[in-house]
Design an enzyme around this catalytic site. Structure first.
Site, PDB file in Angstrom:
ATOM      1  N   GLY A   1      15.870  10.180  -0.033  1.00 41.27           N
ATOM      2  CA  GLY A   1      16.821   9.110   0.256  1.00 41.27           C
ATOM      3  C   GLY A   1      16.311   7.798  -0.279  1.00 41.27           C
TER       4      GLY A   1
ATOM      5  N   ASP B   1       6.099  -1.602  14.174  1.00 38.29           N
ATOM      6  CA  ASP B   1       6.275  -2.310  12.896  1.00 38.29           C
ATOM      7  C   ASP B   1       7.626  -1.906  12.314  1.00 38.29           C
ATOM      8  OD1 ASP B   1       5.696  -3.942  10.730  1.00 38.29           O
ATOM      9  OD2 ASP B   1       4.516  -2.435   9.677  1.00 38.29           O
TER      10      ASP B   1
HETATM   11  N1  LIG Z   1       7.606  10.819   4.018  1.00 38.44           N
HETATM   12  C1  LIG Z   1       8.004  10.015   3.028  1.00 38.44           C
HETATM   13  N2  LIG Z   1       8.986  10.390   2.181  1.00 38.44           N
HETATM   14  C2  LIG Z   1       9.393   9.598   1.176  1.00 38.44           C
HETATM   15  N3  LIG Z   1       8.868   8.385   0.913  1.00 38.44           N
HETATM   16  C3  LIG Z   1       7.886   7.932   1.702  1.00 38.44           C
HETATM   17  C4  LIG Z   1       7.405   8.716   2.800  1.00 38.44           C
HETATM   18  N4  LIG Z   1       6.422   8.014   3.417  1.00 38.44           N
HETATM   19  C5  LIG Z   1       6.302   6.865   2.728  1.00 38.44           C
HETATM   20  N5  LIG Z   1       7.171   6.796   1.694  1.00 38.44           N
HETATM   21  C6  LIG Z   1       7.326   5.679   0.698  1.00 38.44           C
HETATM   22  O1  LIG Z   1       6.080   4.980   0.557  1.00 38.44           O
HETATM   23  C7  LIG Z   1       6.213   3.604   0.951  1.00 38.44           C
HETATM   24  C8  LIG Z   1       4.982   3.185   1.768  1.00 38.44           C
HETATM   25  O2  LIG Z   1       4.881   3.979   2.944  1.00 38.44           O
HETATM   26  P1  LIG Z   1       4.301   3.434   4.334  1.00 38.44           P
HETATM   27  O3  LIG Z   1       5.133   2.311   4.829  1.00 38.44           O
HETATM   28  O4  LIG Z   1       4.122   4.584   5.242  1.00 38.44           O
HETATM   29  O5  LIG Z   1       2.873   2.897   3.854  1.00 38.44           O
HETATM   30  P2  LIG Z   1       2.038   1.629   4.350  1.00 38.44           P
HETATM   31  O6  LIG Z   1       0.809   1.544   3.552  1.00 38.44           O
HETATM   32  O7  LIG Z   1       1.883   1.701   5.804  1.00 38.44           O
HETATM   33  O8  LIG Z   1       2.990   0.474   3.960  1.00 38.44           O
HETATM   34  P3  LIG Z   1       3.004  -1.026   4.471  1.00 38.44           P
HETATM   35  O9  LIG Z   1       1.677  -1.342   5.065  1.00 38.44           O
HETATM   36  O10 LIG Z   1       3.302  -1.784   3.213  1.00 38.44           O
HETATM   37  O11 LIG Z   1       4.126  -1.035   5.455  1.00 38.44           O
HETATM   38  C9  LIG Z   1       7.508   3.531   1.745  1.00 38.44           C
HETATM   39  O12 LIG Z   1       8.140   2.303   1.589  1.00 38.44           O
HETATM   40  C10 LIG Z   1       8.343   4.675   1.211  1.00 38.44           C
HETATM   41  O13 LIG Z   1       9.131   4.227   0.117  1.00 38.44           O
END
Ligand SMILES: Nc1ncnc2c1ncn2[C@@H]1O[C@H](COP(=O)(O)OP(=O)(O)OP(=O)(O)O)[C@@H](O)[C@H]1O
Ligand SMILES: [Mg+2]
Length: 306
Positions: free
Chosen positions: A192, A232
């Site tokens: 998505g 968050d």
């Molecule tokens: N299970 C998943 N399926 C598809 N895309 C994913 C999935 N998990 C993460 N993503 C993609 O990767 C990006 C980063 O994921 P996530 O927010 O979990 O990481 P983060 O390092 O905690 O990010 P931030 O600290 O910037 O919020 C998301 O914006 C999403 O587009």
């Protein structure tokens, strides 16, 4: 030169991996593990160990530092190699694909299993390995007051895996977790689009927008019922799946509903959502935390603190 993930497995032999895991074990005790200790642990001469370590350093799997002794410690690349090896051996991962996202505190990669099914690897990376900082501190960690970035990243992955497991088991809309090793969480892909990327004109009617809002509130309530508050939540941590249904991801900072901060954090999450609908769709919805918990679900058991 650091190795690509595939090269780890081509270039590193059993002895290399053995050394990496011994360093990992001894890092519970030392920030920089004395080579003498590594050699004693595996019953090899210091000379042989040192030679192999120089090779691992060349690939940036470890760094070496001279204190009053010569020592070595894992880098994130070395930690990746250990975690990925474990996931390959458990037959969770067959191949690793490209990076598909990069958050502030993680790398997101595609991977496939034996059946060629794709899934996501979230590689947690908290803090930075600061060579200078370790110079000032004592090599031996008497108390666990210093948490290394590797350990912190592992704790973050463990927290996220636990939350995803509890939530998905209860039917909440989150990516289904597959496995976790060290600082890496394997989970299902959400096919998505991230909510923040979606344009206003992609919604056909106001009713569709309201349905999305109700679905988000429904999932927030569901998570609370299981005992979790995201912590968050915003358009950046929600994806709409192929049915336009919201899926909440990025859970390591979540808190339990019993926490003293539960009400404050839930209010903040709710405000982020209300602000998103206001900014994006000029839709002003008034709702506070107690309404969030009671409005749509009469049968919801409100957690005691909230
Ligand atoms: N299970 C998943 N399926 C598809 N895309 C994913 C999935 N998990 C993460 N993503 C993609 O990767 C990006 C980063 O994921 P996530 O927010 O979990 O990481 P983060 O390092 O905690 O990010 P931030 O600290 O910037 O919020 C998301 O914006 C999403 O587009
Ligand atoms: Mg995120």
């Amino acid at each position: 030169m650091p190795l690509s993930i595939v090269e780890f497995f081509l270039k590193l032999n059993q002895f290399d991996f053995r050394l990496l895991s011994v360093i990992e074990v001894l890092m519970a005790k030392y920030e920089i593990v004395p080579i003498e200790e590594i050699a004693a642990y595996i019953h090899y001469s210091e000379k042989k160990v040192q030679k192999a370590l120089y090779r691992l350093r060349q690939y940036k799997l470890i760094f070496m530092a001279q204190r009053h002794y010569l020592g070595a410690a894992l880098t994130f690349i070395g930690y990746d190699a250990l975690a990925l090896k474990a996931l390959v051996e458990k037959r969770i991962v067959a191949q690793i694909g490209p990076e598909v996202g990069s958050g502030k505190e993680s790398d997101i990669r595609l991977a496939v299993d034996d059946e060629n099914d794709e899934f996501i690897l979230k590689i947690h990376r908290l803090g930075k390995l600061d060579f200078r900082a370790t110079k000032r501190s004592r090599a031996f960690i008497a108390e666990k007051s210093h948490i290394s970035p590797l350990y912190e990243s592992r704790l973050s992955a463990e927290r996220e895996f636990k939350a995803l497991s509890d939530l998905s088991e209860a039917g909440i809309s989150v990516p289904k977790p597959i496995a976790q090793n060290r600082h890496i969480v394997a989970m299902h892909i959400i096919i998505g689009q991230d909510l923040y990327r979606i344009k206003k004109n992609e919604f056909e009617s106001k009713k569709e927008i309201l349905t999305l809002f109700i679905n988000i509130i429904h999932e927030m309530q569901g998570a609370v019922k299981v005992g979790y508050i995201h912590g968050d939540l915003s358009e950046y941590n929600i994806r709409l799946n192929e049915d336009n249904y919201p899926v909440f991801f990025d859970w390591p900072q979540c808190i339990e509903t019993q926490s003293e901060q539960a009400e404050r954090i839930l209010t903040r999450d709710l405000d982020n959502i209300l602000n998103y609908f206001k900014k994006k769709f000029q839709l002003t919805i008034k709702m506070n935390v107690s309404e969030l918990l009671l409005k749509y679900f009469d049968n919801l058991e409100t957690p005691s603190v909230l």
